[in-house]
Motif scaffolding. Structure first.
Motif, mmCIF file in Angstrom:
data_model
loop_
_atom_site.group_PDB
_atom_site.id
_atom_site.type_symbol
_atom_site.label_atom_id
_atom_site.label_comp_id
_atom_site.label_asym_id
_atom_site.label_seq_id
_atom_site.Cartn_x
_atom_site.Cartn_y
_atom_site.Cartn_z
ATOM 1 N N GLU A 263 15.720 54.059 -24.261
ATOM 2 C CA GLU A 263 15.812 55.418 -23.728
ATOM 3 C C GLU A 263 17.092 55.573 -22.906
ATOM 4 O O GLU A 263 17.820 56.549 -23.021
ATOM 5 N N GLN A 264 17.357 54.574 -22.066
ATOM 6 C CA GLN A 264 18.542 54.654 -21.205
ATOM 7 C C GLN A 264 19.807 54.808 -22.049
ATOM 8 O O GLN A 264 20.679 55.603 -21.740
ATOM 9 N N ARG A 265 19.918 54.030 -23.106
ATOM 10 C CA ARG A 265 21.142 54.084 -23.924
ATOM 11 C C ARG A 265 21.309 55.447 -24.600
ATOM 12 O O ARG A 265 22.416 55.957 -24.707
ATOM 13 N N ALA A 266 20.204 56.007 -25.068
ATOM 14 C CA ALA A 266 20.292 57.327 -25.699
ATOM 15 C C ALA A 266 20.674 58.385 -24.655
ATOM 16 O O ALA A 266 21.564 59.221 -24.881
ATOM 17 N N LEU A 267 20.037 58.326 -23.494
ATOM 18 C CA LEU A 267 20.345 59.298 -22.430
ATOM 19 C C LEU A 267 21.787 59.117 -21.951
ATOM 20 O O LEU A 267 22.471 60.071 -21.585
ATOM 21 N N TRP A 268 22.215 57.854 -21.945
ATOM 22 C CA TRP A 268 23.561 57.545 -21.463
ATOM 23 C C TRP A 268 24.623 58.240 -22.325
ATOM 24 O O TRP A 268 25.550 58.877 -21.814
ATOM 25 N N ALA A 269 24.462 58.106 -23.638
ATOM 26 C CA ALA A 269 25.448 58.675 -24.561
ATOM 27 C C ALA A 269 25.565 60.188 -24.306
ATOM 28 O O ALA A 269 26.669 60.751 -24.267
ATOM 29 N N GLU A 270 24.422 60.809 -24.097
ATOM 30 C CA GLU A 270 24.399 62.250 -23.854
ATOM 31 C C GLU A 270 25.043 62.572 -22.497
ATOM 32 O O GLU A 270 25.873 63.469 -22.369
ATOM 33 N N ARG A 271 24.655 61.802 -21.476
ATOM 34 C CA ARG A 271 25.121 62.081 -20.109
ATOM 35 C C ARG A 271 26.639 61.886 -19.967
ATOM 36 O O ARG A 271 27.291 62.571 -19.184
ATOM 37 N N GLU A 272 27.189 60.947 -20.721
ATOM 38 C CA GLU A 272 28.649 60.761 -20.647
ATOM 39 C C GLU A 272 29.370 62.054 -21.005
ATOM 40 O O GLU A 272 30.330 62.445 -20.352
ATOM 41 N N LYS A 273 28.871 62.713 -22.062
ATOM 42 C CA LYS A 273 29.501 63.972 -22.493
ATOM 43 C C LYS A 273 29.283 65.067 -21.452
ATOM 44 O O LYS A 273 30.216 65.778 -21.076
ATOM 45 N N VAL A 274 28.034 65.169 -21.021
ATOM 46 C CA VAL A 274 27.683 66.236 -20.074
ATOM 47 C C VAL A 274 28.487 66.072 -18.776
ATOM 48 O O VAL A 274 29.022 67.050 -18.230
ATOM 49 N N SER A 275 28.595 64.851 -18.301
ATOM 50 C CA SER A 275 29.315 64.624 -17.039
ATOM 51 C C SER A 275 30.794 64.941 -17.192
ATOM 52 O O SER A 275 31.407 65.541 -16.315
ATOM 53 N N ARG A 276 31.350 64.537 -18.315
ATOM 54 C CA ARG A 276 32.776 64.818 -18.523
ATOM 55 C C ARG A 276 33.019 66.334 -18.512
ATOM 56 O O ARG A 276 33.936 66.826 -17.849
ATOM 57 N N GLU A 277 32.160 67.047 -19.220
ATOM 58 C CA GLU A 277 32.327 68.512 -19.256
ATOM 59 C C GLU A 277 32.145 69.113 -17.869
ATOM 60 O O GLU A 277 32.902 69.983 -17.451
ATOM 61 N N LYS A 278 31.152 68.604 -17.162
ATOM 62 C CA LYS A 278 30.866 69.166 -15.835
ATOM 63 C C LYS A 278 32.045 68.958 -14.875
ATOM 64 O O LYS A 278 32.471 69.881 -14.187
ATOM 65 N N VAL A 279 32.579 67.741 -14.843
ATOM 66 C CA VAL A 279 33.654 67.493 -13.869
ATOM 67 C C VAL A 279 34.923 68.250 -14.245
ATOM 68 O O VAL A 279 35.644 68.744 -13.366
ATOM 69 N N GLU A 280 35.154 68.396 -15.544
ATOM 70 C CA GLU A 280 36.344 69.155 -15.960
ATOM 71 C C GLU A 280 36.203 70.619 -15.587
ATOM 72 O O GLU A 280 37.146 71.241 -15.093
ATOM 73 N N ALA A 281 34.997 71.150 -15.803
ATOM 74 C CA ALA A 281 34.762 72.551 -15.444
ATOM 75 C C ALA A 281 34.927 72.753 -13.941
ATOM 76 O O ALA A 281 35.303 73.826 -13.476
ATOM 77 N N ALA A 282 34.672 71.691 -13.188
ATOM 78 C CA ALA A 282 34.776 71.791 -11.717
ATOM 79 C C ALA A 282 36.187 71.494 -11.227
ATOM 80 O O ALA A 282 36.426 71.440 -10.017
#
Ligand code: BDP
Length: 324
Positions: A263-282
């Motif tokens: 579960e962690q690995r699947a969530l991780w792959a998703e979160r890497e993208k989400v975090s990158r988008e979030k910090v760039e938007a900020a």
């Protein structure tokens, strides 16, 4: 610890078999509740409680409320805490073989890291951890780490010169930053935000999810993709807690840890993208470095010094590098 309680209420109390009170397991976690590792630890806890029918009741304490990572490692080793998700960076001070995982650019990419850790070599690391009181039940992802700072984009190693970076508690990282011409300060994770804000340090290094969840992106907006460290993390149980389990419960706990890692690995792959988008938007400025190999080429002395001090680990390094 297991206690036996005699049921005292009701007229049949004396005739009813005494229910066992569950083993209460305390679990350490450095991350906030919504982090992939945290969610996976909660899954682990829930599955263990359910499948052991309450014989073991794990509880996860998030946000490092039970202490810093190096302290928590000690506590799990001596049985003061029962389980945790640990990064192999700070582990190197206690289990020297795991320092191999902190050598910059040791893995080609995250896929190779998984292959290594899920196979026979991963078992060698588990064996080394077991000798120090930690039962590694599964391996979590931690992506790759890159430098970020408050001053400017890093394009070449020369841009690191003179800058002060926070690193995790491991001498190898101090040497790594030295080779790039910067200065490194080992510091607890929880102190980094304030230190960046007040200029005590110029930068740090981490993966996107931690750069995001720690809010470091708010104060250090230049994130430069060096991918210099790929460090696996364990779901570890203390030897004391493990040894107290029946064979049946060991199987349950192990299976729950494997489920949690998936579960962690699947969530991780998703979160890497989400975090990158979030910090760039900020407003974070993310850049590719001009020549990633230029950073790797500077690491020769880190490897040489390490092999000189730990000749018995050279073959492990070679075995990792030749895994494809
Ligand atoms: C995160 C790791 C965590 C470390 C932290 C740090 O998941 O275990 O404590 O980095 O930099 O990515 O200290």
């Amino acid at each position: 610890m297991t206690f036996t309680r005699i049921a005292v209420s009701g007229v049949f109390a004396a005739l009813v078999a005494a229910p066992a009170i569950a083993d209460q397991w305390r679990g350490w976690n450095i991350h906030p509740e919504d982090y992939p590792n945290s969610i996976a630890l909660e899954t682990f806890a829930a599955e263990v409680a359910e499948k052991t029918e309450g014989r073991i009741e794990p509880e996860v304490y998030h946000n490092a409320v039970l202490g810093d990572q190096p302290d928590a490692i000690e506590q799990v080793r001596n049985g003061g805490l029962d389980f945790a998700n640990f990064n192999m960076g700070p582990m190197g001070q206690i289990v020297p073989a795991t320092n191999v995982l902190s050598l910059p650019f040791i893995f080609k990419d995250v896929d190779q890291m998984h292959k290594v850790m899920d196979g026979e070599i991963g078992q060698r690391f588990s064996d080394a951890l077991a000798e120090e009181g930690l039962v590694a039940l599964s391996w979590f992802d931690s992506g790759s780490r890159s430098f970020y700072n408050t001053k400017q984009p890093i394009m070449t190693p020369a841009d690191v010169e003179g800058m002060k970076f926070r690193v995790m508690n491991n001498d190898l990282y101090v040497n790594m930053v030295d080779q790039l011409g910067g200065n490194a300060t080992p510091m607890a994770y929880g102190e980094v935000y304030q230190s960046l804000k007040t200029g005590v340090i110029d930068g740090a290094e981490n993966n996107y999810p931690s750069y995001d969840s720690s809010n470091h992106f708010e104060v250090a907006k230049f994130y430069s993709i060096t991918n210099h460290l790929i460090i696996p993390e364990c779901l570890c149980v203390s030897t004391a807690a493990w040894d107290a389990l029946s064979d049946e419960d060991k199987e349950i706990v192990k299976a729950a840890a494997v489920t949690a890692a998936q579960e962690q690995r699947a969530l991780w792959a998703e979160r890497e993208k989400v975090s990158r988008e979030k910090v760039e938007a900020a407003g974070a400025k993310i850049n590719e470095v001009s020549d990633p190999k230029a950073f790797q080429d500077k690491m020769g002395p880190v490897y040489e010094g390490f092999i000189e001090a730990n000749p018995e680990l050279e073959s492990l390094i070679k075995d990792i590098q030749s895994t494809s």
